[in-house]
Design a protein around this motif. Structure first.
Motif, PDB file in Angstrom:
ATOM      1  N   ILE A 143       0.842  -1.208   0.000  1.00  0.00           N
ATOM      2  CA  ILE A 143       0.000   0.000   0.000  1.00  0.00           C
ATOM      3  C   ILE A 143       0.870   1.249   0.000  1.00  0.00           C
ATOM      4  CG2 ILE A 143      -1.597   1.341   1.443  1.00  0.00           C
ATOM      5  CD1 ILE A 143      -2.889  -1.319   2.232  1.00  0.00           C
ATOM      6  N   PHE A 144       1.955   1.219   0.778  1.00  0.00           N
ATOM      7  CA  PHE A 144       2.865   2.368   0.842  1.00  0.00           C
ATOM      8  C   PHE A 144       3.490   2.642  -0.527  1.00  0.00           C
ATOM      9  CE2 PHE A 144       7.078   4.200   1.457  1.00  0.00           C
ATOM     10  CZ  PHE A 144       6.815   5.248   2.311  1.00  0.00           C
ATOM     11  N   ILE A 145       4.009   1.595  -1.158  1.00  0.00           N
ATOM     12  CA  ILE A 145       4.662   1.763  -2.463  1.00  0.00           C
ATOM     13  C   ILE A 145       3.653   2.246  -3.513  1.00  0.00           C
ATOM     14  CG2 ILE A 145       5.851   0.533  -4.348  1.00  0.00           C
ATOM     15  CD1 ILE A 145       7.629   0.849  -1.945  1.00  0.00           C
ATOM     16  N   LYS A 146       2.452   1.677  -3.476  1.00  0.00           N
ATOM     17  CA  LYS A 146       1.422   2.113  -4.427  1.00  0.00           C
ATOM     18  C   LYS A 146       1.082   3.583  -4.238  1.00  0.00           C
ATOM     19  CE  LYS A 146      -2.250  -0.248  -5.466  1.00  0.00           C
ATOM     20  NZ  LYS A 146      -3.454  -1.098  -5.322  1.00  0.00           N
ATOM     21  N   ALA A 147       0.967   3.996  -2.957  1.00  0.00           N
ATOM     22  CA  ALA A 147       0.620   5.395  -2.682  1.00  0.00           C
ATOM     23  C   ALA A 147       1.731   6.347  -3.111  1.00  0.00           C
ATOM     24  CB  ALA A 147       0.314   5.579  -1.197  1.00  0.00           C
ATOM     25  N   VAL A 148       2.977   5.891  -3.005  1.00  0.00           N
ATOM     26  CA  VAL A 148       4.096   6.759  -3.384  1.00  0.00           C
ATOM     27  C   VAL A 148       4.183   6.907  -4.896  1.00  0.00           C
ATOM     28  CG1 VAL A 148       6.612   6.986  -3.403  1.00  0.00           C
ATOM     29  CG2 VAL A 148       5.461   6.249  -1.325  1.00  0.00           C
ATOM     30  N   PHE A 149       4.117   5.798  -5.626  1.00  0.00           N
ATOM     31  CA  PHE A 149       4.422   5.840  -7.053  1.00  0.00           C
ATOM     32  C   PHE A 149       3.190   5.712  -7.950  1.00  0.00           C
ATOM     33  CE2 PHE A 149       8.380   4.284  -5.075  1.00  0.00           C
ATOM     34  CZ  PHE A 149       9.217   5.293  -5.498  1.00  0.00           C
ATOM     35  N   ILE A 150       2.407   4.663  -7.753  1.00  0.00           N
ATOM     36  CA  ILE A 150       1.344   4.363  -8.711  1.00  0.00           C
ATOM     37  C   ILE A 150       0.129   5.259  -8.499  1.00  0.00           C
ATOM     38  CG2 ILE A 150      -0.172   2.528  -9.572  1.00  0.00           C
ATOM     39  CD1 ILE A 150       2.075   0.600  -8.424  1.00  0.00           C
ATOM     40  N   GLU A 151      -0.270   5.451  -7.255  1.00  0.00           N
ATOM     41  CA  GLU A 151      -1.438   6.271  -6.949  1.00  0.00           C
ATOM     42  C   GLU A 151      -0.999   7.598  -6.331  1.00  0.00           C
ATOM     43  OE1 GLU A 151      -3.643   3.642  -4.445  1.00  0.00           O
ATOM     44  OE2 GLU A 151      -4.292   2.413  -6.119  1.00  0.00           O
ATOM     45  N   ASN A 152       0.024   8.184  -6.886  1.00  0.00           N
ATOM     46  CA  ASN A 152       0.561   9.443  -6.371  1.00  0.00           C
ATOM     47  C   ASN A 152      -0.526  10.524  -6.438  1.00  0.00           C
ATOM     48  OD1 ASN A 152       1.994  12.117  -6.616  1.00  0.00           O
ATOM     49  ND2 ASN A 152       3.724  10.790  -6.171  1.00  0.00           N
ATOM     50  N   MET A 153      -0.711  11.222  -5.322  1.00  0.00           N
ATOM     51  CA  MET A 153      -1.787  12.220  -5.250  1.00  0.00           C
ATOM     52  C   MET A 153      -1.663  13.296  -6.328  1.00  0.00           C
ATOM     53  SD  MET A 153      -4.015  11.776  -2.890  1.00  0.00           S
ATOM     54  CE  MET A 153      -4.284  10.821  -1.424  1.00  0.00           C
ATOM     55  N   ILE A 154      -0.453  13.703  -6.632  1.00  0.00           N
ATOM     56  CA  ILE A 154      -0.257  14.763  -7.618  1.00  0.00           C
ATOM     57  C   ILE A 154      -0.215  14.208  -9.027  1.00  0.00           C
ATOM     58  CG2 ILE A 154       1.408  16.443  -8.473  1.00  0.00           C
ATOM     59  CD1 ILE A 154       2.100  17.052  -5.592  1.00  0.00           C
ATOM     60  N   LEU A 155       0.617  13.200  -9.236  1.00  0.00           N
ATOM     61  CA  LEU A 155       0.896  12.755 -10.598  1.00  0.00           C
ATOM     62  C   LEU A 155      -0.146  11.793 -11.155  1.00  0.00           C
ATOM     63  CD1 LEU A 155       4.734  12.309 -10.156  1.00  0.00           C
ATOM     64  CD2 LEU A 155       3.504  14.270 -11.097  1.00  0.00           C
ATOM     65  N   ALA A 156      -0.945  11.170 -10.291  1.00  0.00           N
ATOM     66  CA  ALA A 156      -1.989  10.257 -10.777  1.00  0.00           C
ATOM     67  C   ALA A 156      -3.375  10.881 -10.666  1.00  0.00           C
ATOM     68  CB  ALA A 156      -1.951   8.944 -10.010  1.00  0.00           C
ATOM     69  N   TYR A 157      -3.625  11.645  -9.586  1.00  0.00           N
ATOM     70  CA  TYR A 157      -4.962  12.212  -9.355  1.00  0.00           C
ATOM     71  C   TYR A 157      -5.012  13.734  -9.515  1.00  0.00           C
ATOM     72  CZ  TYR A 157      -5.940   7.614  -7.454  1.00  0.00           C
ATOM     73  OH  TYR A 157      -6.079   6.261  -7.296  1.00  0.00           O
ATOM     74  N   PHE A 158      -3.864  14.375  -9.668  1.00  0.00           N
ATOM     75  CA  PHE A 158      -3.783  15.846  -9.810  1.00  0.00           C
ATOM     76  C   PHE A 158      -4.442  16.565  -8.633  1.00  0.00           C
ATOM     77  CE2 PHE A 158      -3.691  14.068 -14.110  1.00  0.00           C
ATOM     78  CZ  PHE A 158      -2.415  14.460 -14.469  1.00  0.00           C
TER      79      PHE A 158
ATOM     80  N   LEU B 249       5.343  14.597 -17.813  1.00  0.00           N
ATOM     81  CA  LEU B 249       6.411  13.612 -18.052  1.00  0.00           C
ATOM     82  C   LEU B 249       6.737  12.837 -16.777  1.00  0.00           C
ATOM     83  CD1 LEU B 249       8.743  15.733 -20.380  1.00  0.00           C
ATOM     84  CD2 LEU B 249       7.269  13.809 -21.022  1.00  0.00           C
ATOM     85  N   MET B 250       6.715  13.546 -15.618  1.00  0.00           N
ATOM     86  CA  MET B 250       6.951  12.841 -14.347  1.00  0.00           C
ATOM     87  C   MET B 250       5.830  11.849 -14.074  1.00  0.00           C
ATOM     88  SD  MET B 250       8.368  15.956 -11.926  1.00  0.00           S
ATOM     89  CE  MET B 250       8.141  15.039 -10.432  1.00  0.00           C
ATOM     90  N   GLY B 251       4.587  12.241 -14.412  1.00  0.00           N
ATOM     91  CA  GLY B 251       3.459  11.319 -14.228  1.00  0.00           C
ATOM     92  C   GLY B 251       3.624  10.061 -15.066  1.00  0.00           C
ATOM     93  N   VAL B 252       4.073  10.221 -16.303  1.00  0.00           N
ATOM     94  CA  VAL B 252       4.314   9.056 -17.179  1.00  0.00           C
ATOM     95  C   VAL B 252       5.418   8.182 -16.586  1.00  0.00           C
ATOM     96  CG1 VAL B 252       5.137   8.355 -19.457  1.00  0.00           C
ATOM     97  CG2 VAL B 252       3.485  10.212 -19.247  1.00  0.00           C
ATOM     98  N   ALA B 253       6.479   8.847 -16.079  1.00  0.00           N
ATOM     99  CA  ALA B 253       7.585   8.084 -15.487  1.00  0.00           C
ATOM    100  C   ALA B 253       7.119   7.299 -14.263  1.00  0.00           C
ATOM    101  CB  ALA B 253       8.718   9.038 -15.102  1.00  0.00           C
ATOM    102  N   PHE B 254       6.294   7.925 -13.410  1.00  0.00           N
ATOM    103  CA  PHE B 254       5.806   7.230 -12.217  1.00  0.00           C
ATOM    104  C   PHE B 254       4.862   6.089 -12.597  1.00  0.00           C
ATOM    105  CE2 PHE B 254       6.577   9.576  -8.053  1.00  0.00           C
ATOM    106  CZ  PHE B 254       7.737  10.200  -8.506  1.00  0.00           C
ATOM    107  N   MET B 255       4.157   6.239 -13.719  1.00  0.00           N
ATOM    108  CA  MET B 255       3.278   5.141 -14.157  1.00  0.00           C
ATOM    109  C   MET B 255       4.060   3.908 -14.559  1.00  0.00           C
ATOM    110  SD  MET B 255       0.201   6.965 -16.236  1.00  0.00           S
ATOM    111  CE  MET B 255      -0.587   5.416 -16.590  1.00  0.00           C
ATOM    112  N   GLY B 256       5.343   4.083 -14.801  1.00  0.00           N
ATOM    113  CA  GLY B 256       6.197   2.937 -15.110  1.00  0.00           C
ATOM    114  C   GLY B 256       6.282   1.944 -13.967  1.00  0.00           C
ATOM    115  N   PHE B 257       5.934   2.381 -12.757  1.00  0.00           N
ATOM    116  CA  PHE B 257       5.944   1.479 -11.602  1.00  0.00           C
ATOM    117  C   PHE B 257       4.661   0.663 -11.497  1.00  0.00           C
ATOM    118  CE2 PHE B 257       8.867   4.892 -10.393  1.00  0.00           C
ATOM    119  CZ  PHE B 257       9.972   4.155  -9.976  1.00  0.00           C
ATOM    120  N   MET B 258       3.727   0.868 -12.422  1.00  0.00           N
ATOM    121  CA  MET B 258       2.396   0.258 -12.299  1.00  0.00           C
ATOM    122  C   MET B 258       2.435  -1.266 -12.243  1.00  0.00           C
ATOM    123  SD  MET B 258      -0.928   1.277 -14.473  1.00  0.00           S
ATOM    124  CE  MET B 258      -1.148   2.846 -13.695  1.00  0.00           C
ATOM    125  N   GLY B 259       3.379  -1.879 -12.902  1.00  0.00           N
ATOM    126  CA  GLY B 259       3.425  -3.344 -12.934  1.00  0.00           C
ATOM    127  C   GLY B 259       4.002  -3.978 -11.688  1.00  0.00           C
TER     128      GLY B 259
END
Length: 197
Positions: free
Chosen positions: A7-22, A184-194
């Motif tokens: 959950i911590f890793i997902k919140a940091v990278f995949i579900e980032n408040m800024i880069l995933a949800y703006f 671009l940072m949002g795209v980079a953070f989405m790389g952690f999705m898998g």
């Protein structure tokens, strides 16, 4: 334990408040002009999210839910109670920063008290309710969300300090290039999705 780390890793990278949800974009863009102020605001957001989400979880579970202390469904009060808890924590942070770090307090200006109405802070508590997290999960999510905000604002602040000396085309200077970098940072953070632990 692995569940909390996940959950911590997902919140940091995949579900980032800024880069995933703006969420929380106003302070993210306004305070990220220098690395020093971004660092201070990022730490403040980690503290506020790390404290308010578990506290709001306790209030929601034991007072506001129908199975709580009063035996009445008071979940319609979630917004008001959550914002009151967030405001009290922000006041605490503001007093500490003003007392021990006066230059940082001055440089953060109005954006420090505005953490109270920062969408990412309230969004964290509302996500915690909608996802029906348990206490440990809510705590991991709060700390992860704060850390994600911290990494995002530190990252863009460092890039913005560097591009001051770059030859950015005139129409893109300022917020234009900041939005492009954020995308671009949002795209980079989405790389952690898998990643799954």
């Amino acid at each position: 334990m692995l569940e909390y780390v996940n959950i911590f890793i997902k919140a940091v990278f995949i579900e980032n408040m800024i880069l995933a949800y703006f969420l929380g974009m106003c302070s993210y863009l306004a305070v990220s002009k220098t690395l020093k102020t971004a660092f201070g605001l990022g730490l403040a957001v980690i503290f506020v999210l790390g404290i308010t989400i578990p506290v709001n979880w306790l209030i929601h579970e034991f007072l506001l839910k129908e199975s709580g202390l009063f035996g009445v469904d008071l979940t319609f009060l979630n917004f008001i109670v959550f914002i009151a808890v967030i405001a009290s924590m922000v006041q605490l942070v503001e007093m500490v920063v003003e007392k021990f770090f006066p230059p940082l307090y001055v440089s953060l200006g109005i954006f420090l008290p505005l953490i109270t109405v920062n969408c990412s802070i309230l969004g964290g508590s509302l996500f915690m309710v909608s996802r029906e997290y348990e206490f440990g999960q809510a705590t991991a999510f709060g700390l992860g969300s704060g850390t994600g905000f911290f990494l995002a604002i530190i990252g863009i602040a460092a890039i913005r300090e560097k591009i001051k000396y770059s030859n950015v085309p005139a129409p893109l200077r300022g917020l234009g290039i900041a939005f492009i970098i954020t995308g671009l940072m949002g795209v980079a953070f989405m790389g952690f999705m898998g990643i799954k632990l």
